[in-house]
Motif scaffolding. Structure first.
Motif, PDB file in Angstrom:
ATOM      1  N   GLY A  62      -2.527 -16.879 -81.198  1.00 42.40           N
ATOM      2  CA  GLY A  62      -3.054 -15.570 -80.826  1.00 42.40           C
ATOM      3  C   GLY A  62      -2.079 -14.823 -79.939  1.00 42.40           C
ATOM      4  N   ARG A  63      -1.516 -15.551 -78.992  1.00 38.52           N
ATOM      5  CA  ARG A  63      -0.588 -14.899 -78.082  1.00 38.52           C
ATOM      6  C   ARG A  63       0.679 -14.478 -78.808  1.00 38.52           C
ATOM      7  N   ALA A  64       1.137 -15.311 -79.734  1.00 43.29           N
ATOM      8  CA  ALA A  64       2.358 -14.969 -80.456  1.00 43.29           C
ATOM      9  C   ALA A  64       2.141 -13.731 -81.322  1.00 43.29           C
ATOM     10  N   VAL A  65       0.987 -13.667 -81.974  1.00 40.89           N
ATOM     11  CA  VAL A  65       0.691 -12.525 -82.835  1.00 40.89           C
ATOM     12  C   VAL A  65       0.633 -11.237 -82.020  1.00 40.89           C
ATOM     13  N   GLY A  66       0.120 -11.352 -80.789  1.00 38.53           N
ATOM     14  CA  GLY A  66      -0.101 -10.144 -80.010  1.00 38.53           C
ATOM     15  C   GLY A  66       1.083  -9.676 -79.196  1.00 38.53           C
ATOM     16  N   GLU A  67       2.151 -10.432 -79.191  1.00 42.94           N
ATOM     17  CA  GLU A  67       3.282 -10.089 -78.335  1.00 42.94           C
ATOM     18  C   GLU A  67       4.041  -8.880 -78.865  1.00 42.94           C
ATOM     19  N   THR A  68       4.334  -7.952 -77.982  1.00 40.25           N
ATOM     20  CA  THR A  68       4.995  -6.724 -78.414  1.00 40.25           C
ATOM     21  C   THR A  68       6.370  -6.522 -77.806  1.00 40.25           C
ATOM     22  N   MET A  69       6.437  -6.474 -76.485  1.00 40.77           N
ATOM     23  CA  MET A  69       7.667  -6.024 -75.841  1.00 40.77           C
ATOM     24  C   MET A  69       8.843  -6.929 -76.128  1.00 40.77           C
ATOM     25  N   ALA A  70       8.628  -8.230 -75.978  1.00 32.20           N
ATOM     26  CA  ALA A  70       9.732  -9.151 -76.213  1.00 32.20           C
ATOM     27  C   ALA A  70      10.232  -9.023 -77.646  1.00 32.20           C
ATOM     28  N   VAL A  71       9.296  -8.858 -78.576  1.00 35.22           N
ATOM     29  CA  VAL A  71       9.686  -8.783 -79.980  1.00 35.22           C
ATOM     30  C   VAL A  71      10.491  -7.518 -80.246  1.00 35.22           C
ATOM     31  N   ILE A  72      10.068  -6.399 -79.679  1.00 36.60           N
ATOM     32  CA  ILE A  72      10.812  -5.159 -79.889  1.00 36.60           C
ATOM     33  C   ILE A  72      12.254  -5.318 -79.430  1.00 36.60           C
ATOM     34  N   MET A  73      12.438  -6.070 -78.364  1.00 35.09           N
ATOM     35  CA  MET A  73      13.776  -6.172 -77.801  1.00 35.09           C
ATOM     36  C   MET A  73      14.693  -7.048 -78.640  1.00 35.09           C
ATOM     37  N   ILE A  74      14.125  -8.033 -79.356  1.00 30.91           N
ATOM     38  CA  ILE A  74      15.025  -8.985 -79.997  1.00 30.91           C
ATOM     39  C   ILE A  74      14.887  -9.132 -81.498  1.00 30.91           C
ATOM     40  N   ALA A  75      13.925  -8.461 -82.122  1.00 31.38           N
ATOM     41  CA  ALA A  75      13.738  -8.747 -83.534  1.00 31.38           C
ATOM     42  C   ALA A  75      14.414  -7.737 -84.451  1.00 31.38           C
ATOM     43  N   GLY A  76      14.880  -6.604 -83.922  1.00 27.34           N
ATOM     44  CA  GLY A  76      15.617  -5.692 -84.765  1.00 27.34           C
ATOM     45  C   GLY A  76      14.795  -4.574 -85.385  1.00 27.34           C
ATOM     46  N   ASN A  77      13.510  -4.793 -85.585  1.00 27.90           N
ATOM     47  CA  ASN A  77      12.600  -3.726 -86.009  1.00 27.90           C
ATOM     48  C   ASN A  77      12.932  -3.043 -87.319  1.00 27.90           C
TER      49      ASN A  77
END
Lengths: 280, 285, 311
Positions: free
Chosen positions: B209-224
């Motif tokens: 649940g926490r992984a699915v809901g994570e936003t900021m860290a993902v924006i910074m490192i996933a490339g979008n």
């Protein structure tokens, strides 16, 4: 299930592997904190904490962001705590366990797990745009209230429910009313748990970025009222870091963030320990 | 006597009001999101929404499939990192060391769980992304980076709750098994883990649940990127990042599409929570 | 989900402790004090909310939108507040489209945009406060110094995929672009891409600074940012042989140029009007010319290119 090696040998191998993994986990987490502190502590100074930023954060201090963080967190907790604890009291003491309470409990549990960006979306559309509050501490604080409320309700509920029945029975048999029982016997006994929920919500508010950046905005001025936009430390750190404005300032902000959250968690633990020792 | 009764009623009433306002306020969010998001899902048809590969919101094409796959990949990756670390750590700390070590390490890890997600993202950008780019290829901003960082983020959750579930087992389980001649590892594998299964599963679900809901860290490192990732070294966008990147300027149908994304996330969390509830109820009984 | 850690922590502690026995009967004054405190607190909240409601919004101004305009707006705000003590100007980012939306909905008094308005957005009043170029940037170690417009288009469309196709090593090109609502992206799309779409596989970042950071850290990346925001960490590429420099923008040799707009719903009032007046004044314009922007001219709704002689 047949084992690969002889049981004793297997035991030794597994032990070593697991020890290695545990050390790895602890090291990874400790490394993150150490890395930030190593680069950030040198930046910390009284000046850093009390001066205003210069040139959009390239130099100077982070004072406005500290005020912004405190204001937002305070607003959210002040509103959410009485409402949350009151709701928890009502759900546990004044209603019977039935379909309705189960649905409510499930609902607040779900809401506690909703990604914070959705609260940000909600707050942005409702408070900033539709209710014309603009990017402000008020919008941000109300959004954080919504975010934190389910957590406080759930933790308070759990804490109250775990108070042994005997307490209530004794109080009532001694002639106390329902409210006296709740307020003077059950609540104080549940206080460690309730306090834990509140303090951890404070930690969550301080570290929250997604919901805040879209509701409280990112203005880097000292907020003058509830309607001022204000940057929190986590938002400031986010902007500094990703735009490469100033790495040292970023590390410094992160260090302040981490230290405050660690302090809060330590306070939680010692509070809980102290209360439990007092009561057992 | 009557006065007391009146006061009691008043208190009950005021608490009712408080609880009611709290619940209606929370219900407001749910209603708001669903009321804004559902209409567009039905207007465009669920198929167009969920199974369309093209996210061109300014042209009216709202295909969420790349983002759904993105969230899925990143979450599964995070589980692959977080679960072994967390579970192995929990087993080691409960079975293979003394109480003293556990009492020190567990709170330490829980302390570290409070680190804000932007800090994790930052570490990812500064350390992990360059590593991936130099030694593995790709731009570094990738599924892999997001998975590793998220995995480390959910590690404390899984570790902490698994420790609690293992500790909550009656000591007779362990003692009985050892008395019968099993090694500690056999005990863990054959007796304790199956018994604590519900709690462990609950912890994994909650980590998810926490992984699915994570936003900021993902924006910074996933490339979008809005494309479907072909390898773990490709950039990816998750459902949450999608909302965050477009929220500020979306209007009309575009905004409703973002609310629809919110609806999907809501449903995912509800499903995960239900499963977690069902399994952990078994644990406390 | 810190929540479940709390409850499980609680569960753990509860399971591990013995039945609690109170050591002494609590004094009854504490609960009353708590209730009294809460009541006072709630009253405080309401009164402060009410009193803040009117007063503060009049003395404050929100300027929101383009991340290209934002650093300059921040400087304008700084000087403006210096001249007008007691007034507050809050500058927000979010991207051009977000700024346009904010101006339309009233979330901000002034919106900032770094692209032209679309027809349906033309209900807003526009003020051209500067002209700015869009530069293609690469890593400092990237030797490619010049790109044709077609080559740029094909790189960003994902047709050209290797640096060897434009004169460097055989490595994949990592394209970095802005989010859809960005004015810089809008300007880039219009002037470089035309009808071709930017590649889906492109990395998306949501501000000029972030694009610059990504390109600065990746030798094989390429992106585009506002000309005024280039620093020593990246290198700007010549477009069709023209160096992206302020002189070339003024002389219109460099083609990628777009307006910085300040937008209001209807004619600007009060503090917003004062601010815009300041921005368009000699002092306001001098502030930005020093940094590589071309001053705007107070023109009517038809925006024209800056006159040939420039500043």
């Amino acid at each position: 299930m047949r084992s690969w090696l002889a049981p004793r040998k297997e035991e030794k191998v597994v032990r070593t592997i697991f020890l290695f993994i545990t050390i790895l986990s602890v090291c990874l987490l400790a490394f993150i904190v150490a890395f930030i502190l190593k680069h950030g502590l040198p930046v910390l100074s009284w000046d850093f904490l009390t001066r205003n930023p210069v040139e959009m954060g390239k130099e100077g201090g982070i004072f406005p962001t500290i005020i912004g963080t405190v204001a937002l967190t305070l607003l959210a907790i002040i509103i959410a705590t009485p409402i949350g604890v009151g709701t928890a009291i009502f759900l546990t003491e004044y209603t019977t366990e039935g379909r309705l309470t189960r649905i409510i409990r499930f609902g607040s549990e779900c809401l506690a797990g909703i990604p914070s960006i959705i609260f940000g979306l909600f707050g942005f559309i409702l408070f900033v745009t539709k209710m014309k509050m603009g990017w402000s501490i008020l919008s941000g604080g109300l959004t954080l209230t919504f975010m934190v409320l389910p957590t406080i309700i759930r933790t308070s509920e759990e804490a109250i429910r775990f108070v042994p029945k005997a307490y209530r029975e004794v109080s009532l048999s001694l002639g106390g009313t329902k409210w006296q029982t709740v307020f003077r016997v059950v609540l104080p006994a549940a206080l460690p748990g309730i306090a834990t929920g509140i303090i951890l919500s404070i930690g969550r508010c301080i570290g929250e970025t997604a919901a805040v950046i879209f509701t409280a905005g990112s203005a880097l001025r000292l907020p003058t009222s509830l309607f001022s936009s204000s940057r929190t430390m986590s938002v400031h750190f986010y902007i500094l870091a990703r735009e490469g404005i100033s790495m040292s300032q970023a590390y410094g902000t992160a260090a302040v963030l981490i230290i405050s959250i660690l302090l809060i968690n330590v306070v939680t633990y010692s509070l809980m320990n102290r209360f439990l020792r007092k009561y057992s | 006597m009557r006065k007391l009764k009146g006061k009691e009623r008043l208190i009950r009433l005021s608490l009712l009001v408080v609880a009611f306002s709290a619940i209606s306020v929370l219900g407001l969010i749910t209603l708001f999101i669903f009321s804004e998001g559902l209409p567009i899902m039905f207007r465009h048809g669920l198929k167009n929404f969920l199974f369309n590969l093209d996210w061109y919101p300014t042209e009216g094409s709202f295909g969420l499939l790349p983002m759904i796959i993105g969230s899925l990949l990143v979450t599964i990756g995070a589980m692959l990192v977080g679960v072994p670390l967390g579970l192995a750590g929990a087993i080691y700390l409960t079975q293979f060391t003394s109480k003293k070590v556990r009492v020190v390490v567990k709170p330490l890890i829980e302390l570290l769980a409070g680190i804000p997600s932007v800090v994790y993202g930052f570490i990812g950008v500064v350390i992990l992304v360059p590593l991936i780019r130099t030694y593995l290829g790709g731009p570094g901003l990738s599924v892999l980076a997001a998975a590793v960082i998220l995995g480390i983020m959910i590690l404390p959750t899984i570790l902490s709750i698994s420790i609690d579930s293992l500790m909550a087992l009656p000591p007779s389980y362990r003692e009985g098994s050892i008395a019968l001649g099993a090694t500690q590892w056999q005990t863990v594998r054959l007796v304790l883990l199956p018994a604590a299964r519900s709690g462990v599963v609950a912890s994994i679900i909650l980590g998810m649940g926490r992984a699915v809901g994570e936003t900021m860290a993902v924006i910074m490192i996933a490339g979008n990127a809005t494309s479907l990732p072909r390898s773990i070294l490709d950039p990816v966008r998750t459902l949450t990042s999608n909302i965050a990147l477009e929220m500020g300027y979306a209007s009309g149908e575009h905004r409703q599409a973002l609310f629809a994304t919110g609806v999907i996330l809501f449903i995912i969390i509800m499903v995960l929570n239900t499963i977690a509830n069902l399994t952990s109820r078994k644990m406390s009984s | 989900m810190i929540l479940k850690i709390d409850t499980s922590m609680l569960v753990g502690y509860i399971f591990s402790l013995k039945p609690m026995e109170k050591k002494s009967v609590r004094n009854s004054s504490l609960p009353q004090a708590v209730v009294g405190g809460l009541v006072i607190l709630i009253c405080l909240i309401f009164t402060s909310l009410l009193s803040c409601a009117r007063g503060s919004r009049e003395g404050s101004l929100t300027v929101a939108g383009s991340t290209s305009v934002q650093p300059f707006a921040d400087q304008w705000a700084e000087v403006f507040m210096h001249h007008n003590p007691g007034k507050v100007v809050n500058v927000q980012g979010g991207g051009s489209s977000a700024g346009i939306q904010a101006a339309l909905t009233g979330a901000a008094e002034i919106g900032m945009s770094s692209r032209e308005l679309k027809p349906e957005e033309k209900v807003l009043t526009e003020f051209v406060v500067a002209w700015d170029g869009v530069a293609i940037i690469v890593h400092p170690t990237n030797p490619v110094g010049n790109l044709t417009l077609e080559a740029t288009r094909e790189i960003f469309a994902g047709v050209i995929t290797s640096w060897s196709q434009v004169g460097w090593v055989d490595r994949p090109i990592y394209v970095v672009t802005r989010e859809e609502g960005s004015g810089t992206r809008g300007a880039f799309q219009e002037m470089v891409m035309g009808r071709t779409r930017i590649a889906k596989k492109a990395i998306v970042e949501d501000s000029n600074g972030t694009v610059r950071e990504v390109v600065a850290n990746d030798p094989y990346a390429i992106g585009y940012i506002s000309l005024g925001l280039i620093n020593e960490r990246v290198r700007a590429v010549r477009l069709d042989g023209v160096e992206p420099r302020i002189e070339n923008v003024i002389s219109r040799k460099y083609k990628l140029i777009r307006p910085f707009l300040l937008l209001t719903a209807g004619a600007p009032q009060g503090l917003a009007a004062d601010f815009i007046q300041f921005v368009l004044s000699e002092e306001g314009q001098a502030l930005i010319t020093k940094q590589g922007l071309i001053p705007g001219r107070l023109v009517n709704q038809e925006k024209k290119m800056p006159p040939e002689e420039g500043a």
